[in-house]
Design a protein around this motif. Structure first.
Motif, PDB file in Angstrom:
ATOM      1  N   VAL A  12      71.665 -20.903  -1.288  1.00 53.95           N
ATOM      2  CA  VAL A  12      72.243 -22.098  -0.657  1.00 53.95           C
ATOM      3  C   VAL A  12      71.138 -22.985  -0.089  1.00 53.95           C
ATOM      4  CG1 VAL A  12      73.657 -22.894   1.280  1.00 53.95           C
ATOM      5  CG2 VAL A  12      74.471 -21.042  -0.186  1.00 53.95           C
ATOM      6  N   PHE A  13      70.145 -22.386   0.558  1.00 51.94           N
ATOM      7  CA  PHE A  13      69.043 -23.141   1.139  1.00 51.94           C
ATOM      8  C   PHE A  13      68.291 -23.937   0.073  1.00 51.94           C
ATOM      9  CE2 PHE A  13      64.484 -23.288   2.100  1.00 51.94           C
ATOM     10  CZ  PHE A  13      64.507 -24.085   3.238  1.00 51.94           C
ATOM     11  N   PHE A  14      67.866 -23.269  -0.991  1.00 51.10           N
ATOM     12  CA  PHE A  14      67.090 -23.954  -2.015  1.00 51.10           C
ATOM     13  C   PHE A  14      67.931 -24.951  -2.813  1.00 51.10           C
ATOM     14  CE2 PHE A  14      64.075 -20.496  -1.223  1.00 51.10           C
ATOM     15  CZ  PHE A  14      62.927 -21.262  -1.034  1.00 51.10           C
ATOM     16  N   THR A  15      69.201 -24.669  -2.977  1.00 50.99           N
ATOM     17  CA  THR A  15      70.093 -25.632  -3.627  1.00 50.99           C
ATOM     18  C   THR A  15      70.244 -26.884  -2.764  1.00 50.99           C
ATOM     19  OG1 THR A  15      71.286 -23.844  -4.730  1.00 50.99           O
ATOM     20  CG2 THR A  15      72.406 -25.972  -4.573  1.00 50.99           C
ATOM     21  N   ALA A  16      70.376 -26.690  -1.460  1.00 46.79           N
ATOM     22  CA  ALA A  16      70.488 -27.837  -0.550  1.00 46.79           C
ATOM     23  C   ALA A  16      69.218 -28.678  -0.574  1.00 46.79           C
ATOM     24  CB  ALA A  16      70.788 -27.358   0.868  1.00 46.79           C
ATOM     25  N   ILE A  17      68.053 -28.046  -0.571  1.00 44.38           N
ATOM     26  CA  ILE A  17      66.789 -28.784  -0.627  1.00 44.38           C
ATOM     27  C   ILE A  17      66.705 -29.574  -1.935  1.00 44.38           C
ATOM     28  CG2 ILE A  17      64.268 -28.565  -0.736  1.00 44.38           C
ATOM     29  CD1 ILE A  17      65.406 -28.092   2.041  1.00 44.38           C
ATOM     30  N   ALA A  18      67.074 -28.954  -3.048  1.00 46.29           N
ATOM     31  CA  ALA A  18      67.044 -29.642  -4.340  1.00 46.29           C
ATOM     32  C   ALA A  18      67.994 -30.840  -4.346  1.00 46.29           C
ATOM     33  CB  ALA A  18      67.400 -28.673  -5.459  1.00 46.29           C
ATOM     34  N   LEU A  19      69.182 -30.668  -3.785  1.00 50.04           N
ATOM     35  CA  LEU A  19      70.137 -31.779  -3.721  1.00 50.04           C
ATOM     36  C   LEU A  19      69.639 -32.904  -2.822  1.00 50.04           C
ATOM     37  CD1 LEU A  19      73.522 -29.831  -3.577  1.00 50.04           C
ATOM     38  CD2 LEU A  19      72.609 -31.174  -5.483  1.00 50.04           C
ATOM     39  N   ILE A  20      69.018 -32.557  -1.701  1.00 55.96           N
ATOM     40  CA  ILE A  20      68.464 -33.572  -0.803  1.00 55.96           C
ATOM     41  C   ILE A  20      67.370 -34.363  -1.507  1.00 55.96           C
ATOM     42  CG2 ILE A  20      67.047 -33.898   1.265  1.00 55.96           C
ATOM     43  CD1 ILE A  20      68.628 -31.573   2.536  1.00 55.96           C
ATOM     44  N   LEU A  21      66.470 -33.668  -2.191  1.00 61.26           N
ATOM     45  CA  LEU A  21      65.383 -34.347  -2.895  1.00 61.26           C
ATOM     46  C   LEU A  21      65.914 -35.229  -4.025  1.00 61.26           C
ATOM     47  CD1 LEU A  21      62.684 -31.530  -3.012  1.00 61.26           C
ATOM     48  CD2 LEU A  21      62.689 -33.586  -1.585  1.00 61.26           C
ATOM     49  N   THR A  22      66.917 -34.758  -4.730  1.00 66.19           N
ATOM     50  CA  THR A  22      67.525 -35.558  -5.795  1.00 66.19           C
ATOM     51  C   THR A  22      68.185 -36.805  -5.216  1.00 66.19           C
ATOM     52  OG1 THR A  22      67.899 -33.570  -7.108  1.00 66.19           O
ATOM     53  CG2 THR A  22      69.188 -35.519  -7.688  1.00 66.19           C
ATOM     54  N   ALA A  23      68.950 -36.644  -4.142  1.00 67.27           N
ATOM     55  CA  ALA A  23      69.615 -37.783  -3.510  1.00 67.27           C
ATOM     56  C   ALA A  23      68.599 -38.793  -2.982  1.00 67.27           C
ATOM     57  CB  ALA A  23      70.530 -37.304  -2.384  1.00 67.27           C
ATOM     58  N   MET A  24      67.526 -38.310  -2.380  1.00 65.04           N
ATOM     59  CA  MET A  24      66.497 -39.220  -1.863  1.00 65.04           C
ATOM     60  C   MET A  24      65.804 -39.973  -3.000  1.00 65.04           C
ATOM     61  SD  MET A  24      66.353 -39.298   1.454  1.00 65.04           S
ATOM     62  CE  MET A  24      64.718 -39.892   1.826  1.00 65.04           C
ATOM     63  N   THR A  25      65.584 -39.316  -4.122  1.00 62.84           N
ATOM     64  CA  THR A  25      64.969 -39.979  -5.277  1.00 62.84           C
ATOM     65  C   THR A  25      65.871 -41.082  -5.819  1.00 62.84           C
ATOM     66  OG1 THR A  25      63.800 -37.943  -5.846  1.00 62.84           O
ATOM     67  CG2 THR A  25      64.011 -39.603  -7.580  1.00 62.84           C
ATOM     68  N   VAL A  26      67.142 -40.782  -5.983  1.00 64.39           N
ATOM     69  CA  VAL A  26      68.097 -41.786  -6.456  1.00 64.39           C
ATOM     70  C   VAL A  26      68.172 -42.944  -5.471  1.00 64.39           C
ATOM     71  CG1 VAL A  26      70.549 -42.199  -6.944  1.00 64.39           C
ATOM     72  CG2 VAL A  26      69.430 -40.146  -7.828  1.00 64.39           C
ATOM     73  N   TRP A  27      68.241 -42.648  -4.175  1.00 60.95           N
ATOM     74  CA  TRP A  27      68.310 -43.671  -3.138  1.00 60.95           C
ATOM     75  C   TRP A  27      67.059 -44.547  -3.159  1.00 60.95           C
ATOM     76  CZ3 TRP A  27      68.595 -42.447   2.817  1.00 60.95           C
ATOM     77  CH2 TRP A  27      68.948 -43.590   3.516  1.00 60.95           C
ATOM     78  N   GLU A  28      65.907 -43.951  -3.366  1.00 61.87           N
ATOM     79  CA  GLU A  28      64.652 -44.706  -3.400  1.00 61.87           C
ATOM     80  C   GLU A  28      64.612 -45.650  -4.598  1.00 61.87           C
ATOM     81  OE1 GLU A  28      61.133 -46.078  -1.915  1.00 61.87           O
ATOM     82  OE2 GLU A  28      62.459 -44.640  -0.927  1.00 61.87           O
ATOM     83  N   PHE A  29      65.112 -45.210  -5.752  1.00 64.66           N
ATOM     84  CA  PHE A  29      65.156 -46.096  -6.916  1.00 64.66           C
ATOM     85  C   PHE A  29      66.176 -47.213  -6.720  1.00 64.66           C
ATOM     86  CE2 PHE A  29      63.222 -42.570  -9.462  1.00 64.66           C
ATOM     87  CZ  PHE A  29      62.080 -43.281  -9.836  1.00 64.66           C
ATOM     88  N   ALA A  30      67.306 -46.906  -6.109  1.00 70.14           N
ATOM     89  CA  ALA A  30      68.354 -47.903  -5.901  1.00 70.14           C
ATOM     90  C   ALA A  30      67.968 -48.911  -4.824  1.00 70.14           C
ATOM     91  CB  ALA A  30      69.660 -47.215  -5.527  1.00 70.14           C
ATOM     92  N   SER A  31      67.310 -48.439  -3.779  1.00 73.99           N
ATOM     93  CA  SER A  31      66.947 -49.300  -2.651  1.00 73.99           C
ATOM     94  C   SER A  31      65.602 -48.841  -2.088  1.00 73.99           C
ATOM     95  CB  SER A  31      68.031 -49.205  -1.572  1.00 73.99           C
ATOM     96  OG  SER A  31      67.616 -49.856  -0.401  1.00 73.99           O
ATOM     97  N   PRO A  32      64.503 -49.409  -2.610  1.00 77.61           N
ATOM     98  CA  PRO A  32      63.178 -48.979  -2.123  1.00 77.61           C
ATOM     99  C   PRO A  32      63.056 -49.145  -0.599  1.00 77.61           C
ATOM    100  CG  PRO A  32      62.961 -50.359  -4.062  1.00 77.61           C
ATOM    101  CD  PRO A  32      64.400 -50.414  -3.641  1.00 77.61           C
ATOM    102  N   SER A  33      62.458 -48.150   0.029  1.00 75.04           N
ATOM    103  CA  SER A  33      62.345 -48.193   1.491  1.00 75.04           C
ATOM    104  C   SER A  33      61.106 -48.979   1.907  1.00 75.04           C
ATOM    105  CB  SER A  33      62.281 -46.779   2.063  1.00 75.04           C
ATOM    106  OG  SER A  33      61.085 -46.153   1.649  1.00 75.04           O
ATOM    107  N   ILE A  34      61.178 -49.496   3.114  1.00 74.81           N
ATOM    108  CA  ILE A  34      60.025 -50.156   3.711  1.00 74.81           C
ATOM    109  C   ILE A  34      59.602 -49.329   4.920  1.00 74.81           C
ATOM    110  CG2 ILE A  34      60.167 -52.579   3.041  1.00 74.81           C
ATOM    111  CD1 ILE A  34      62.136 -53.068   5.169  1.00 74.81           C
ATOM    112  N   GLU A  35      58.310 -49.290   5.145  1.00 74.49           N
ATOM    113  CA  GLU A  35      57.836 -48.522   6.292  1.00 74.49           C
ATOM    114  C   GLU A  35      58.281 -49.199   7.579  1.00 74.49           C
ATOM    115  OE1 GLU A  35      53.631 -47.972   5.904  1.00 74.49           O
ATOM    116  OE2 GLU A  35      53.909 -46.323   4.495  1.00 74.49           O
ATOM    117  N   ARG A  36      58.661 -48.387   8.536  1.00 74.70           N
ATOM    118  CA  ARG A  36      59.047 -48.907   9.850  1.00 74.70           C
ATOM    119  C   ARG A  36      58.541 -47.969  10.919  1.00 74.70           C
ATOM    120  NH1 ARG A  36      63.334 -46.083  11.990  1.00 74.70           N
ATOM    121  NH2 ARG A  36      64.702 -45.016  10.537  1.00 74.70           N
ATOM    122  N   ARG A  37      58.559 -48.465  12.113  1.00 75.19           N
ATOM    123  CA  ARG A  37      58.074 -47.681  13.244  1.00 75.19           C
ATOM    124  C   ARG A  37      59.259 -47.315  14.133  1.00 75.19           C
ATOM    125  NH1 ARG A  37      53.022 -46.951  14.563  1.00 75.19           N
ATOM    126  NH2 ARG A  37      52.370 -46.492  16.658  1.00 75.19           N
ATOM    127  N   GLY A  38      59.430 -46.022  14.363  1.00 78.93           N
ATOM    128  CA  GLY A  38      60.468 -45.528  15.257  1.00 78.93           C
ATOM    129  C   GLY A  38      59.809 -44.788  16.400  1.00 78.93           C
TER     130      GLY A  38
END
Length: 90
Positions: A12-38
């Motif tokens: 479950v842990f490694f599947t969740a990490i793989a899904l998170i990385l896949t979702a972040m990759t798709v999100w980055e292609f759909a909407s490139p992020s800009i660096e910000r300061r928090g």
């Protein structure tokens, strides 16, 4: 996968990490992020905040194992909350 002798929590842990990385990759292609300061002391992108959140979550679990012998579920809940905070305001 029998050679790895995975338990259900490990799978479950490694599947969740793989899904998170896949979702972040798709999100980055759909909407490139800009660096910000928090609240983190450097400018970060979504990927940076994900990496920082995952790394700090690992440390949360290690400290939990160091300090207590109880189940890891509370550390997981703390890590999920921490990850949400880092991703939103970090």
């Amino acid at each position: 996968m029998n050679w790895m002798a995975w338990t259900l929590p490990t799978a479950v842990f490694f599947t969740a990490i793989a899904l998170i990385l896949t979702a972040m990759t798709v999100w980055e292609f759909a909407s490139p992020s800009i660096e910000r300061r928090g609240f983190l002391p450097l400018k970060t992108s979504r990927g940076d905040r994900l990496f920082i959140g995952l790394l700090s979550s690992a440390y949360i679990h290690l400290v939990w194992l160091l300090l207590t012998e109880t189940a890891l579920w509370p550390a997981t809940v703390i890590s999920v909350v921490w990850m949400a905070i880092v991703m939103r305001w970090g």
